[in-house]
Design a protein around this motif. Sequence first.
Motif, short mmCIF file in Angstrom:
data_model
loop_
_atom_site.label_atom_id
_atom_site.label_comp_id
_atom_site.label_asym_id
_atom_site.label_seq_id
_atom_site.Cartn_x
_atom_site.Cartn_y
_atom_site.Cartn_z
N UNK A 31 0.84 -1.20 0.00
CA UNK A 31 0.00 0.00 0.00
C UNK A 31 0.87 1.25 0.00
N UNK A 32 0.46 2.24 -0.78
CA UNK A 32 1.22 3.49 -0.86
C UNK A 32 1.35 4.16 0.50
N UNK A 33 0.34 4.02 1.33
CA UNK A 33 0.38 4.68 2.64
C UNK A 33 1.49 4.09 3.51
N UNK A 34 1.77 2.78 3.31
CA UNK A 34 2.87 2.15 4.06
C UNK A 34 4.21 2.75 3.64
N UNK A 35 4.41 2.90 2.32
CA UNK A 35 5.66 3.46 1.81
C UNK A 35 5.83 4.92 2.25
N UNK A 36 4.74 5.67 2.24
CA UNK A 36 4.82 7.08 2.61
C UNK A 36 5.14 7.24 4.09
N UNK A 37 4.43 6.51 4.93
CA UNK A 37 4.68 6.60 6.37
C UNK A 37 6.08 6.11 6.70
N UNK A 38 6.49 5.01 6.07
CA UNK A 38 7.84 4.49 6.31
C UNK A 38 8.91 5.47 5.87
N UNK A 39 8.72 6.07 4.67
CA UNK A 39 9.69 7.06 4.19
C UNK A 39 9.74 8.29 5.07
N UNK A 40 8.57 8.77 5.52
CA UNK A 40 8.53 9.95 6.39
C UNK A 40 9.18 9.65 7.73
N UNK A 41 8.92 8.45 8.24
CA UNK A 41 9.54 8.06 9.51
C UNK A 41 11.06 8.02 9.39
N UNK A 42 11.54 7.49 8.25
CA UNK A 42 12.99 7.43 8.02
C UNK A 42 13.60 8.83 7.94
#
Length: 338
Positions: free
Chosen positions: A291-302
């Motif tokens: 899911x795109x939301x997983x990638x976005x949240x993971x990238x923002x967290x990083x």
Amino acid sequence: MTDETDISTANTMRERSGESRIKLWLLLRANRLLVSSILTSAVFVAFVIAVAVLDPPFSQQIESGDMIDTMFSTMIMVIVTGTTLVVTIGQLVLSQENGPLGDQRERMSSSMDVRDFTEELIGSPSPADPSEFLRQIIGITAQRATALRESIDKNDNENLREEVDEFAESVTGNADTVHDQLEDAQFGSFDVLFAALNFNYSWKIFQVERLENEYEESLNEEERGLLDDLKTALSLFGPAREHVKTLYFQWALIDLSQMILYAAVPALTVAGIMVGIVDTGTFPGSTLGLDHIILIVGGAFAVTLVPFMLFVSYVLRIVTIAKRTLAIEPLILRESQR
């Protein structure tokens, strides 16, 4: 620990440490920005994999609560607090350079005394460049080791001749290696200090002392003088290396403060955007089953972790160096390596 009469010893830091090349590269040699990028990428990948695999599904957790708001609100507080703390550490480092005129005059006088002593030792004005300063000390050390070997070759004690020959070979070989490493090294990078760490001066000082004591009756006045001269040159390298190390630590901590300040602004911006805008419907769809939301949240967290990863990468190098250079005198602190 290897027997104390073993003249030939591991000279470079990698040989003395017994660590793998990759581990030492990550801890010391690698660019700190690269190390922090590797750590940040590892967190991103671990986050995405864990969230995609573990139950319940990430989208359901977002819909059922204010997880994103809580997560990134916490990160905002962490970034602000952590940045303030690191900058404070940087200010403490800089405060060591400040002081009344009398203290500064004493500091200057002590430094000039060492430079005068070095000039007398090497027979020319002390270089202003840190790498050249260390090269000159190493060069005169190798010269004195060669002079000692040539003098001892005339000694009647065969065991003494063999040990000094092996010892001089170790000194000159180590000196040549470090001399070459320092040739193009520029202060501000880690190259100067790394090369200095590869000169195993403390064990060599001990060997000079051991030779003087063990073969006291076989040494004449000239040979004792040559041993003392070699010991003097080796003993000067210790404080010279420690001074370069201290300057590097100060330089690195100031760089760290700057880099964290630079990284804190985009990290705060990303965290603010995640708190104010992003929810489960902001990035619909999926790519490669994620899911795109997983990638976005993971990238923002990083991204919000970048200031911390910078801190980790710099401190890993500093504490590794500090641990390996705790003793300036001939004390071997490792159990199996010199």
